[in-house]
Write an enzyme that holds these catalytic residues in place. Structure first.
Site, PDB file in Angstrom:
ATOM      1  N   LYS A  48     -27.651  -4.475  76.530  1.00  0.00           N
ATOM      2  CA  LYS A  48     -28.596  -3.674  77.306  1.00  0.00           C
ATOM      3  C   LYS A  48     -29.147  -2.610  76.370  1.00  0.00           C
ATOM      4  CE  LYS A  48     -29.818  -3.195  81.776  1.00  0.00           C
ATOM      5  NZ  LYS A  48     -30.050  -4.218  82.787  1.00  0.00           N
ATOM      6  N   GLY A  52     -33.563   1.195  99.369  1.00  0.00           N
ATOM      7  CA  GLY A  52     -34.397   0.957  98.180  1.00  0.00           C
ATOM      8  C   GLY A  52     -35.272  -0.258  98.402  1.00  0.00           C
ATOM      9  N   GLY A  93     -37.957  -1.340  96.546  1.00  0.00           N
ATOM     10  CA  GLY A  93     -38.812  -1.542  95.381  1.00  0.00           C
ATOM     11  C   GLY A  93     -39.071  -3.022  95.165  1.00  0.00           C
ATOM     12  N   HIS A  94     -39.138  -3.437  93.903  1.00  0.00           N
ATOM     13  CA  HIS A  94     -39.462  -4.828  93.572  1.00  0.00           C
ATOM     14  C   HIS A  94     -38.507  -5.809  94.256  1.00  0.00           C
ATOM     15  CE1 HIS A  94     -41.313  -2.764  90.025  1.00  0.00           C
ATOM     16  NE2 HIS A  94     -42.265  -3.627  90.306  1.00  0.00           N
ATOM     17  N   VAL A  95     -37.210  -5.533  94.173  1.00  0.00           N
ATOM     18  CA  VAL A  95     -36.226  -6.468  94.741  1.00  0.00           C
ATOM     19  C   VAL A  95     -36.071  -6.233  96.245  1.00  0.00           C
ATOM     20  CG1 VAL A  95     -33.848  -7.301  94.633  1.00  0.00           C
ATOM     21  CG2 VAL A  95     -34.970  -6.533  92.544  1.00  0.00           C
TER      22      VAL A  95
END
Ligand code: NAD
Length: 371
Positions: A94, A194, A196-198
């Site tokens: 990462k 959350g 967001g994208h996911v």
């Protein structure tokens, strides 16, 4: 021989690198700096026994450099286990770039970062993470081939988030089957934290199946938009962790299962996309087990994204990506049963399977056996 146990503060002072708790068997850590572009990055290569280390680059305005180091090390370790349990021939790595992407991210900075990635000669492949866009990966691709998640128009696999959401959905259904006897989400109350994208894609998939979704986010505009688009409720209370529901899906930040929240949670299943959901894997994993909450390990069920970018390296098509992602259902169910049978936490059961795969590969490599 006497064994001295050092406190965390002593470790920071006396063993600031190898002594860090999060420096958990890492192979290599690379600190990258370029004053011209303002780049300060850390690449963590945790383990390359199964293959080259792959993991996204996160750009975030960390409070301290120590926070950045700690984050990259926790995340890269997680990537090793994610790849191992998913059956991919990849290691774990990462990267983090320190700074606010809105303020300091430029194509020059991204290219400079890409050149540092290139110096590792393919030991580490980067990809998108928080604070990054597919276009940033396209920029990195200009200076190194060791990058995944580039645009589909440029021959890449594109945005991994929908595949991640599909894998989380599969893991959620498996955990629901384990907890309730069937995997039908129809009528189940799901808290999605959350969007967001996911998170948004997860809302789409679960609401299509008739789940009663309650969404929460710090972004009020997103809440209004997603609520209207899918006809789902917005959480209006003071503390989401006090809400009674069937399933809690953390899709924002890590470490939301912690000392403060664990005794408040009134759900039967935890299944979400965020990395490192348990603030302390051993302690909070055990507490969830004692409370009878079925926890679908994050690194197992959020592996859709890595499957998607792995496809870029291996040249897989959509069918293979979908089949591998769908298999998260079977793996999750197997692990939940194994954990119950062996009285382990679900996280420990998943880790042990991943560790066994890495150990087997190591033995084969030592004896030069192909596996
Ligand atoms: P994102 O940045 O698109 O969305 C995160 C959302 O969480 C945003 O809408 C943000 O406003 C919201 N948020 C932030 N803090 C919050 C808080 N305290 N309470 C409620 N909401 C909050 O990120 P994403 O790509 O959707 O990823 C979500 C999580 O899943 C992250 O932890 C990420 O590391 C993890 N993950 C993502 C992928 C992927 O393919 N995108 C793969 C594996 C894991």
């Amino acid at each position: 021989m006497t064994t001295e146990v050092l406190t965390v503060n002593q470790l920071k002072k006396e063993a600031p690198v190898f002594g860090q708790l999060s420096f958990n068997d890492h192979e290599q850590i690379v600190f990258c700096q370029d004053k011209d572009t303002g780049l300060k990055a850390i690449i963590g290569v945790h383990n390359t026994i199964l293959g080259p280390a792959l993991g996204g680059t996160r750009m975030y305005d960390y409070k301290t450099e120590f926070d950045a180091l700690n984050d990259v090390l926790r995340l890269s370790r997680g990537m090793t286990y994610k790849a191992a349990i998913t059956g991919l021939n990849l290691g774990g790595g990462k990267a983090v770039i320190i700074g606010d992407p809105k303020k300091i991210k430029t194509p020059e900075l991204m290219k400079r970062f890409g050149k540092f990635v290139h110096t590792l000669g393919g030991k580490y492949y980067t990809a998108e993470d928080v604070g990054m866009e597919t276009s940033d990966m396209d920029t990195v691709r200009e200076v190194t081939p060791y990058v995944t998640g580039i645009s589909e128009s440029k021959g890449g696999a594109g945005n991994p988030s929908p595949v991640t959401a599909y894998g989380v959905y599969m893991g959620m259904k498996a955990a629901t089957k384990f907890a309730y006897g069937n995997d039908d989400l129809n009528g189940k109350k799901v808290l999605v934290q959350g969007i967001g994208h996911v998170g948004e894609e997860l809302v789409r998939l679960t609401s299509k199946e008739g789940a009663k979704i309650v969404i929460s986010d710090i972004n009020q505009e997103r809440l209004a938009e997603v609520s209207k688009k899918y006809g789902v409720d917005i959480y209006r209370g003071d503390n989401l962790y006090d809400e009674t529901a069937d399933i809690y899906a953390p899709c924002a930040l890590g470490a939301t299962v912690n000392d403060e929240t664990i005794n408040r949670l009134k759900v039967k299943v935890i299944a979400g996309a965020a990395n490192n959901q348990l603030a302390d894997e051993a302690m909070h994993g055990t507490l969830l087990q004692k409370k009878g909450i079925v926890y679908a390990p994050d690194f197992l069920i959020n592996a859709g994204g890595i499957i998607n970018v792995y496809a870029e390296i291996e040249g897989y098509g959509r069918d293979q990506i979908n089949a591998k992602t769908e298999n998260i259902y079977n793996t999750t169910l197997d692990i939940l049963h194994k954990a119950k049978a062996t009285n382990m936490t679900t996280n420990a059961a998943a880790l042990s399977i991943a560790e066994d795969r890495i150990a087997a590969k190591k033995i084969c490599s030592n004896f030069n056996i192909k596996k």
